[in-house]
Design a protein around this motif. Sequence first.
Motif, PDB file in Angstrom:
ATOM      1  N   ALA A  51      29.357  25.237  35.852  1.00 20.59           N
ATOM      2  CA  ALA A  51      30.551  25.060  35.415  1.00 20.59           C
ATOM      3  C   ALA A  51      31.920  24.697  35.980  1.00 20.59           C
ATOM      4  CB  ALA A  51      30.665  25.968  34.360  1.00 20.59           C
ATOM      5  N   LEU A  52      31.862  25.416  37.277  1.00 20.77           N
ATOM      6  CA  LEU A  52      32.948  25.292  37.886  1.00 20.77           C
ATOM      7  C   LEU A  52      32.713  24.582  39.449  1.00 20.77           C
ATOM      8  CD1 LEU A  52      34.266  29.055  37.217  1.00 20.77           C
ATOM      9  CD2 LEU A  52      35.173  26.820  36.359  1.00 20.77           C
ATOM     10  N   LYS A  73      43.326  24.724  39.213  1.00 20.29           N
ATOM     11  CA  LYS A  73      42.685  24.831  37.985  1.00 20.29           C
ATOM     12  C   LYS A  73      43.348  25.622  36.902  1.00 20.29           C
ATOM     13  CE  LYS A  73      37.571  24.432  38.850  1.00 20.29           C
ATOM     14  NZ  LYS A  73      37.725  23.056  37.578  1.00 20.29           N
ATOM     15  N   MET A  74      44.267  26.675  37.325  1.00 20.20           N
ATOM     16  CA  MET A  74      45.024  27.637  36.313  1.00 20.20           C
ATOM     17  C   MET A  74      46.223  26.661  35.816  1.00 20.20           C
ATOM     18  SD  MET A  74      44.152  30.637  36.492  1.00 20.20           S
ATOM     19  CE  MET A  74      43.311  31.820  37.438  1.00 20.20           C
ATOM     20  N   ARG A  75      46.781  25.706  36.674  1.00 18.37           N
ATOM     21  CA  ARG A  75      47.631  24.754  36.230  1.00 18.37           C
ATOM     22  C   ARG A  75      47.184  23.845  35.151  1.00 18.37           C
ATOM     23  NH1 ARG A  75      52.162  22.822  40.537  1.00 18.37           N
ATOM     24  NH2 ARG A  75      53.894  23.021  39.070  1.00 18.37           N
ATOM     25  N   GLU A  76      46.047  23.411  35.308  1.00 17.80           N
ATOM     26  CA  GLU A  76      45.384  22.257  34.112  1.00 17.80           C
ATOM     27  C   GLU A  76      45.240  23.392  33.027  1.00 17.80           C
ATOM     28  OE1 GLU A  76      41.756  21.048  35.561  1.00 17.80           O
ATOM     29  OE2 GLU A  76      42.556  19.566  36.782  1.00 17.80           O
ATOM     30  N   SER A  77      45.106  24.572  32.969  1.00 17.62           N
ATOM     31  CA  SER A  77      44.833  25.439  31.828  1.00 17.62           C
ATOM     32  C   SER A  77      46.148  25.664  31.284  1.00 17.62           C
ATOM     33  CB  SER A  77      44.058  26.757  32.041  1.00 17.62           C
ATOM     34  OG  SER A  77      44.032  27.603  31.107  1.00 17.62           O
ATOM     35  N   SER A  78      47.198  26.099  32.070  1.00 19.32           N
ATOM     36  CA  SER A  78      48.401  26.740  31.579  1.00 19.32           C
ATOM     37  C   SER A  78      49.551  26.720  32.703  1.00 19.32           C
ATOM     38  CB  SER A  78      48.273  28.161  30.892  1.00 19.32           C
ATOM     39  OG  SER A  78      49.507  28.574  30.626  1.00 19.32           O
ATOM     40  N   GLU A  79      50.614  26.262  32.347  1.00 17.63           N
ATOM     41  CA  GLU A  79      51.705  25.981  33.468  1.00 17.63           C
ATOM     42  C   GLU A  79      52.044  27.387  33.538  1.00 17.63           C
ATOM     43  OE1 GLU A  79      54.072  24.300  36.298  1.00 17.63           O
ATOM     44  OE2 GLU A  79      52.503  23.346  35.098  1.00 17.63           O
ATOM     45  N   TRP A  80      52.696  28.423  32.782  1.00 14.14           N
ATOM     46  CA  TRP A  80      53.021  29.697  32.783  1.00 14.14           C
ATOM     47  C   TRP A  80      52.058  30.675  33.358  1.00 14.14           C
ATOM     48  CZ3 TRP A  80      50.580  34.010  30.891  1.00 14.14           C
ATOM     49  CH2 TRP A  80      49.606  33.617  29.670  1.00 14.14           C
ATOM     50  N   LEU A  81      50.778  30.462  32.989  1.00 16.47           N
ATOM     51  CA  LEU A  81      49.473  31.351  33.872  1.00 16.47           C
ATOM     52  C   LEU A  81      49.532  30.545  35.433  1.00 16.47           C
ATOM     53  CD1 LEU A  81      47.160  33.215  33.290  1.00 16.47           C
ATOM     54  CD2 LEU A  81      45.801  31.163  32.875  1.00 16.47           C
ATOM     55  N   TYR A  82      49.888  29.442  35.647  1.00 17.25           N
ATOM     56  CA  TYR A  82      49.904  29.218  36.966  1.00 17.25           C
ATOM     57  C   TYR A  82      51.076  29.786  37.992  1.00 17.25           C
ATOM     58  CZ  TYR A  82      51.437  26.227  40.960  1.00 17.25           C
ATOM     59  OH  TYR A  82      51.968  25.910  42.191  1.00 17.25           O
ATOM     60  N   TRP A  83      52.350  29.771  37.095  1.00 20.36           N
ATOM     61  CA  TRP A  83      53.519  30.493  37.695  1.00 20.36           C
ATOM     62  C   TRP A  83      53.058  32.053  37.945  1.00 20.36           C
ATOM     63  CZ3 TRP A  83      56.416  28.177  40.780  1.00 20.36           C
ATOM     64  CH2 TRP A  83      56.738  26.772  40.512  1.00 20.36           C
TER      65      TRP A  83
END
Length: 268
Positions: free
Chosen positions: A49-50, A199-209
Amino acid sequence: MSPAAYLACLNGVLKREWLRFYQQRSRFLSALVRPLLWLLVFAAGFRAALGVSIMAPYATYITYETYILPGLCCMIVLFNGMQASLSMVYDREIGSMRVLLMSPLPRPFLLISKLAASALISLIQVYAFLAIAWMFDIQPPLWGLLAAAPALLLAALLLSALGLLLSNGIRQLENFAGVMNFVIFPMFFLSSALYPLWKMRESSEWLYWLCSLNPFTHAVELVRFALYLQLNGQALVVCLVLLMVITSAAIMTFNPQHAAVRRRPQGD
């Protein structure tokens, strides 16, 4: 004090931590079980999956197991750092830490010796894990295993200092596990240990930060690049600065009388 006195003290602290580690074989095994489960069980399910594309420091496509290996090494360091801080709380409870602090040597040196001993124990556990991973064909460059030692030591000192700082605010041994659950798991999962930051950024910008600001992310990336004979300058600077800041804060806030303060009302 002479240099011989400092060396004798450091040697004594190292021997004490080694004997404690040697006598607690279950601690060694449990430190290996967690990352091995991720490496051999969870990674096998996530592999399809990843996919991990070509990205620094890798020169080609890699398997998911290869990607998470540095994060799992740092997982061992993280759990061992928290375990060491648990022992610090326990030492305050039974008074052995106050006995150590009766030494004429400066308190900062005693605490740093404790952190260094914990970090060296972490290295033993990490390289045991890497040896097992090697048998399952997850093999970083041989020279990378040697080059990663300073990065792992720096990460271990940083996370042990963080554990010491957190333990300074805990007055009862019973409260430690609950506090650590709010530290270990967010630090691990909100990092680049299991997933690349893009991959985190693709999911959510705040999660990426959140992941980008996590000190554990920088420790993982420092080790990741070192395993492939590369230097991540940003991660190195962040880890060094955080080590100095957190260690200074831990030394200044350390109070061996916490346990005594808690007991005093019981004697009234």
